[in-house]
Design an enzyme around this catalytic site. Structure first.
Site, PDB file in Angstrom:
ATOM      1  N   SER A 343       2.959   6.990   3.159  1.00  0.00           N
ATOM      2  CA  SER A 343       2.281   6.737   3.713  1.00  0.00           C
ATOM      3  C   SER A 343       1.986   7.160   5.052  1.00  0.00           C
ATOM      4  CB  SER A 343       1.173   4.900   3.743  1.00  0.00           C
ATOM      5  OG  SER A 343       1.699   4.101   4.718  1.00  0.00           O
ATOM      6  N   ASP A 344       0.668   7.209   5.339  1.00  0.00           N
ATOM      7  CA  ASP A 344       0.739   7.372   7.197  1.00  0.00           C
ATOM      8  C   ASP A 344       0.522   6.079   7.680  1.00  0.00           C
ATOM      9  OD1 ASP A 344      -0.056   8.301   9.280  1.00  0.00           O
ATOM     10  OD2 ASP A 344      -1.919   9.513   8.545  1.00  0.00           O
ATOM     11  N   TRP A 345       0.528   5.994   8.671  1.00  0.00           N
ATOM     12  CA  TRP A 345       0.981   5.016   9.562  1.00  0.00           C
ATOM     13  C   TRP A 345       0.181   4.051   9.818  1.00  0.00           C
ATOM     14  CZ3 TRP A 345       4.803   7.989   8.906  1.00  0.00           C
ATOM     15  CH2 TRP A 345       5.843   8.317   8.923  1.00  0.00           C
TER      16      TRP A 345
END
Ligand code: NAG
Ligand code: NAG
Ligand code: NAG
Ligand code: NAG
Ligand code: NAG
Ligand code: NAG
Ligand code: NAG
Ligand code: NAG
Ligand code: NAG
Ligand code: NAG
Ligand code: NAG
Length: 640
Positions: A343-345
Site C-alpha cells: 500500500s502507499d504510505w
C-alpha cells in the site's frame, strides 16, 4: 526454484564500476533437502544450499504471530549520522515515541525505506548497522531497504529525494523525452548498481501514472501522457533494475500507482483530502492500465495502489488500497498479477508530517476505526502496509478470529521469498569502501550528466538564433541562475538587460502553494504565470533577445513566452552547466528531447480537459513529440 546467476544486463556496465555484489555465489544446486541436514548445526532456512521453497517452509513454521505481523509493514526511517543508527524518536506507537532500533527488535519489522542522503560510505555503514541489529532478533531475518527515486537533478522531497553523491539524471520525464528504451535500461542499471553498493534493494519506482490531467501534482516522476511510450519505458526500467529474473544482484521494483494516478480531479494531490478523487468521466480507465499490463508481463515484482478513489467507474468509491474489486478483482484476477502489493504510505494512522497532523489516507472510508481499516486493506488483497507500524492491529484481528492466520501467511511467504531471492539471508552486508568507489563514479556521473543535456527539448528557436556562438565582446545577462556560471566560461556578464546582447532566463513551471508544508511539496494548481510575472518577463524580452529555459515538472501554460522569447527550452531536471553546454553547442551537445506530453495553450483549455482522457487539450501550444533540432550547418561538433 533456484536463484539465477548474476550475469544479465550488468554487461551494459564496464566491470570496474560494478558493485561487489557481482561476486556473490548463486544458489545453484538445490540438492540438499531439509531431512539430510537434520543434524546440522545450521537451521534449514539459514542454509544457503537448500532450495528457497524448503527454506521458506522451514522459516514460516518457526514464526510466531508477532513475527509474521512485523513482515507486513514497511516504514520510513532516517539514516543516522556517521553511519550510525539514528537515535532520535520519530514515530508514535500508541502512546510511546519510538526510535529506529525498537522497530526492528521489538516491533519485528524488517522492511524500511530511507529518504535522507548521507555519503555513500555512511549509507553503507548505516545499512550494515541496521543488519547487525536484525541479527539480534530471534530469527535473524535480514532487513530490506527501499528508497524513493534519488537520481534526479531536480528534487521534490516526498516523491523524489536529494541525490547527494549519487549520479544525477533528469527526472524520468527526461528519460521519456529521449524515447530510447536502451538508455532507460542503462539508467536503471546504473541506479541499481549504486543502490546495491549501499544496500538499497528495493526501488519505489517506476511511477507510470499518465499525465492525462496536466495539473497532476506528481507528473515530474512519470513518463508523460502516452500509454505506449510509458509501457516501453516501464519494461526497460524493470529489466534494468531486476534483470530477467529477480536474483542476487537485482533491485526489486515497486510499480506505481495502480490503476494509474493521472486522472486526479483538478490535479490535486491524493496525499490530501482535497485530492482524493480520480475521475473517469471519459471512460478511459483501460488506457491507464496499458503500462501496468506491460509491467506485469515484464515481471515487475511489486505494485503499489494509488491513494485516490475512483469516481465514475463500476468500482466502489473507496481508496484503491481498500478496494477489493480493484486489487483482487482487476489486478490479481483479471490482469493476473501474483506479486507483492504494497500500500502507499499511511492508510491507517493519522500522522504528524512536517509539524502538521495529516489524516490517514482512508479516502471514502474515513469514518472507520483503525482496526477496520487494517482488515479492509488485507481483505482487498494488499500484502504490506506502507508507512505504518501497527503490528498490534494484525495480531488482534487474528486473535479475535476476524482474519485467519493463513491470510497473513500468504503475504509473509511472498515477502520472505523475495528476501531469499535477493540473497539477503546469505549475503546481507555491503562493503562501505566499495560503496564509496561505485556511487557517483566518473562513468555513472558522466552518463547522468550527458542525459541531462540530451533530454533538453527545444520548443522554439526564432530565426535559428541557437546555438549561440559567443564572439569577443558579446555581453550576457542572466536571470534565474548565478551569472558566475557564465564568467567561469570567460563570457562577459553585465548587470542589466539593456546593456546585454543576449539574455538568459531560467524558470520553473508555475504552481500554487496550498495548505500544509507537506502539501506544498506537491506542485498543484495553475500552470501559468501571473500578470506581474508576465509583465516582468515581457520587459526582459523587449530589452534583449532572451533564451528561456523552463523546468517542466508539469506541462507549463506559456504561450506568451513561446511568442516573445528568442528561443525556448524545456528541461526535466538539469544543471546550469548542462543548459549552457546545450545553448553554446559545447562539445557538440544539442537538444534531442521530444515532449512527453501536450503543452496546453491556456488555463481555459486545461480546465476543459477530461481528467482521464489523453491528448484532449484544445489546440495545444506544443504537441506530444514536439522538439526541434539545431539546423545550422555549424552546429555539430563545435568545441565551444
Ligand atoms: C544424526 O546423528 C545421529 C547420531 O550421530 C545419527 O544416528 C543419525 O543417523 C543422524 N541423522 C542424519 C539424518 O544424518
Ligand atoms: C561525525 O564524525 C565527525 C568526524 O569524525 C565528527 O566531527 C562528528 O562529531 C560526528 N558526529 C556525530 C554526531 O557523531
Ligand atoms: C545510537 O545508539 C547506539 C547505541 O544504542 C550507538 O552505538 C550509536 O552511536 C548512537 N548513534 C548516535 C548518532 O548517537
Ligand atoms: C514524541 O516526540 C516528539 C518530539 O520528537 C514530541 O514532540 C512529542 O511530544 C512526543 N510524544 C510523546 C507521546 O512522547
Ligand atoms: C499502442 O500499442 C498498441 C499495441 O502495440 C497498438 O495497437 C496501438 O496502435 C498503439 N497506439 C499508439 C497511439 O501508438
Ligand atoms: C483542489 O484544491 C483547491 C485548493 O485547496 C480547492 O479549492 C479545490 O476545491 C480542490 N479540488 C477538489 C476537487 O477538492
Ligand atoms: C463521516 O461522518 C461524518 C459525520 O460524523 C459525516 O458527515 C460524513 O459524511 C461521514 N463520511 C462518510 C464517508 O461516511
Ligand atoms: C557532472 O556534472 C557536475 C555538475 O553538475 C560536475 O560537477 C561533475 O564533475 C560532472 N561529472 C562528470 C563525470 O562529468
Ligand atoms: C554566485 O556564485 C559566486 C561564485 O561561486 C558566489 O560567490 C556567490 O555567492 C553566488 N551568488 C549567489 C546569489 O548565490
Ligand atoms: C578563461 O581564461 C583563462 C585566462 O585566459 C584561462 O586560463 C581559462 O582556461 C579560460 N577558461 C575557459 C573555460 O575557457
Ligand atoms: C505573482 O507570483 C509571484 C510569485 O512568483 C508572487 O510573489 C506575486 O505575489 C504574484 N502576484 C500576483 C498579482 O498574484
Amino acid at each position: 526454484m533456484h536463484i539465477p546467476s548474476p550475469s544479465w544486463s550488468r554487461l551494459l556496465i564496464p566491470a570496474i564500476f560494478l558493485s561487489p555484489w557481482a561476486s556473490a555465489v548463486p544458489c545453484s544446486s538445490c540438492k540438499a533437502t531439509p531431512s539430510t541436514l537434520q543434524n546440522s548445526t545450521i537451521l534449514p532456512y539459514l542454509d544457503p544450499s537448500l532450495c528457497i521453497q524448503d527454506r521458506l517452509d522451514d522459516l514460516l513454521s518457526r514464526m510466531t504471530l508477532e513475527e509474521k505481523a512485523g513482515q507486513l509493514f514497511i516504514k520510513q526511517i532516517p539514516a543516522g549520522v556517521n553511519g550510525t543508527i539514528d537515535n532520535t524518536t520519530f514515530v508514535l506507537d500508541g502512546t510511546r515515541n519510538l526510535t529506529t532500533a525498537p522497530l526492528i527488535t521489538e516491533k519485528l519489522l524488517s522492511h524500511f525505506n530511507v529518504n535522507n542522503a548521507r555519503s555513500a560510505k555512511q549509507m553503507a555503514e548505516w545499512h550494515n548497522a541496521i543488519q547487525e541489529l536484525a541479527l539480534q532478533t530471534r530469527l535473524k531475518i535480514p532487513v530490506t531497504i527501499a528508497s524513493d527515486p534519488r537520481h534526479a537533478f531536480a528534487d521534490t522531497v516526498g516523491s523524489s529525494i536529494a541525490s547527494g553523491q549519487f549520479s544525477k539524471f533528469p527526472e524520468s520525464l527526461g528519460i521519456a523525452a529521449l524515447r530510447d528504451p536502451a538508455l532507460a535500461e542503462l539508467y536503471a542499471a546504473i541506479v541499481r548498481e549504486e543502490y546495491l553498493a549501499v544496500g538499497i534493494r528495493s526501488a519505489l519506482q517506476p511511477q507510470i501514472d499518465l499525465v492525462t490531467e496536466p495539473r497532476m501534482a506528481r507528473s515530474g516522476q512519470t513518463f508523460g501522457e502516452d500509454a505506449n511510450l510509458t509501457a516501453s519505458m516501464v519494461v526497460a526500467l524493470i529489466k534494468g533494475f531486476q534483470g530477467p529474473e529477480l536474483g542476487l544482484t537485482s533491485v526489486t521494483t515497486v510499480t506505481k500507482h495502480f490503476p494509474g494516478a493521472g486522472p486526479a480531479r483538478n490535479g490535486n494531490d491524493s496525499h490530501f483530502a482535497t485530492g482524493k478523487d480520480n475521475t473517469y468521466f471519459g471512460d478511459f480507465l483501460d488506457y491507464h492500465l496499458i503500462p501496468f499490463k506491460a509491467a506485469i508481463a515484464a515481471g515487475g515484482r511489486q505494485i503499489m495502489p494509488s491513494y485516490a478513489r475512483p469516481i465514475g467507474t463500476k468500482y466502489p468509491e473507496v481508496a484503491f488500497g481498500f478496494n477489493k474489486p480493484v486489487i483482487t478483482g482487476l489486478l490479481r484476477e483479471e490482469l493476473g498479477f501474483d506479486g507483492i502489493v504494497v500500500s502507499d504510505w499511511g492508510l491507517i494512522t493519522d500522522a504528524e508530517i512536517m509539524g502538521v497532523v495529516e489524516p490517514a489516507r482512508a479516502w471514502g472510508v474515513e469514518n472507520t476505526t483503525e482496526l477496520e481499516r487494517a482488515k479492509m486493506v488485507l481483505d482487498a488483497g494488499v500484502d504490506q502496509f506502507g508507512g505504518e507500524i501497527r503490528t498490534e492491529l494484525l495480531v488482534r484481528l487474528v486473535n479475535e478470529g476476524q482474519i485467519p492466520e493463513s491470510r497473513l501467511d500468504v503475504s509473509v511467504r511472498k515477502l520472505l521469498e523475495e528476501k531469499f531471492m535477493l540473497g539477503l539471508f546469505d549475503n546481507r552486508f555491503v562493503n562501505p569502501e566499495a560503496a564509496e568507489r561505485v556511487v557517483g563514479n566518473p562513468y555513472f556521473a558522466r552518463i547522468g550528466n550527458e542525459t541531462q543535456r540530451r533530454a533538453y527539448t527545444l520548443l522554439t528557436n526564432q530565426a535559428d538564433i541557437l546555438p549561440l556562438r559567443p564572439k569577443d565582446g558579446v555581453k550576457f545577462y542572466a536571470q534565474g541562475f548565478n551569472a558566475s556560471y557564465l564568467e567561469a566560461r570567460n563570457l562577459t556578464v553585465v548587470d542589466s538587460p539593456s546593456e546585454a546582447d543576449f539574455c538568459f532566463l531560467r524558470l520553473s513551471t508555475p504552481w500554487e502553494a496550498r495548505g500544509s508544508p507537506f502539501r506544498q511539496r506537491y506542485h498543484e494548481g495553475r500552470l501559468d504565470f501571473n500578470e506581474t510575472e508576465k509583465a516582468a518577463h515581457s520587459a526582459l524580452f523587449k530589452a534583449c533577445p532572451t533564451i528561456v529555459d523552463i523546468l517542466l515538472d508539469r506541462p507549463a501554460v506559456i504561450p506568451e513566452i513561446a511568442e516573445e522569447a528568442a528561443a525556448l527550452f524545456g528541461n526535466y531536471g538539469a544543471s546550469v552547466d548542462a543548459f549552457l553546454d546545450v545553448v553554446f553547442n559545447k562539445d557538440g551537445w544539442k537538444p534531442e528531447g521530444k515532449l512527453p506530453f501536450d503543452m496546453p495553450r491556456s488555463m481555459r483549455a486545461v480546465e476543459a480537459q477530461v481528467a482521464d482522457v489523453p491528448f484532449d487539450t484544445e489546440d495545444p501550444l506544443f504537441e506530444f513529440g514536439h522538439g526541434l533540432s539545431y539546423n545550422r550547418a555549424d552546429s555539430c561538433g563545435w568545441k565551444g
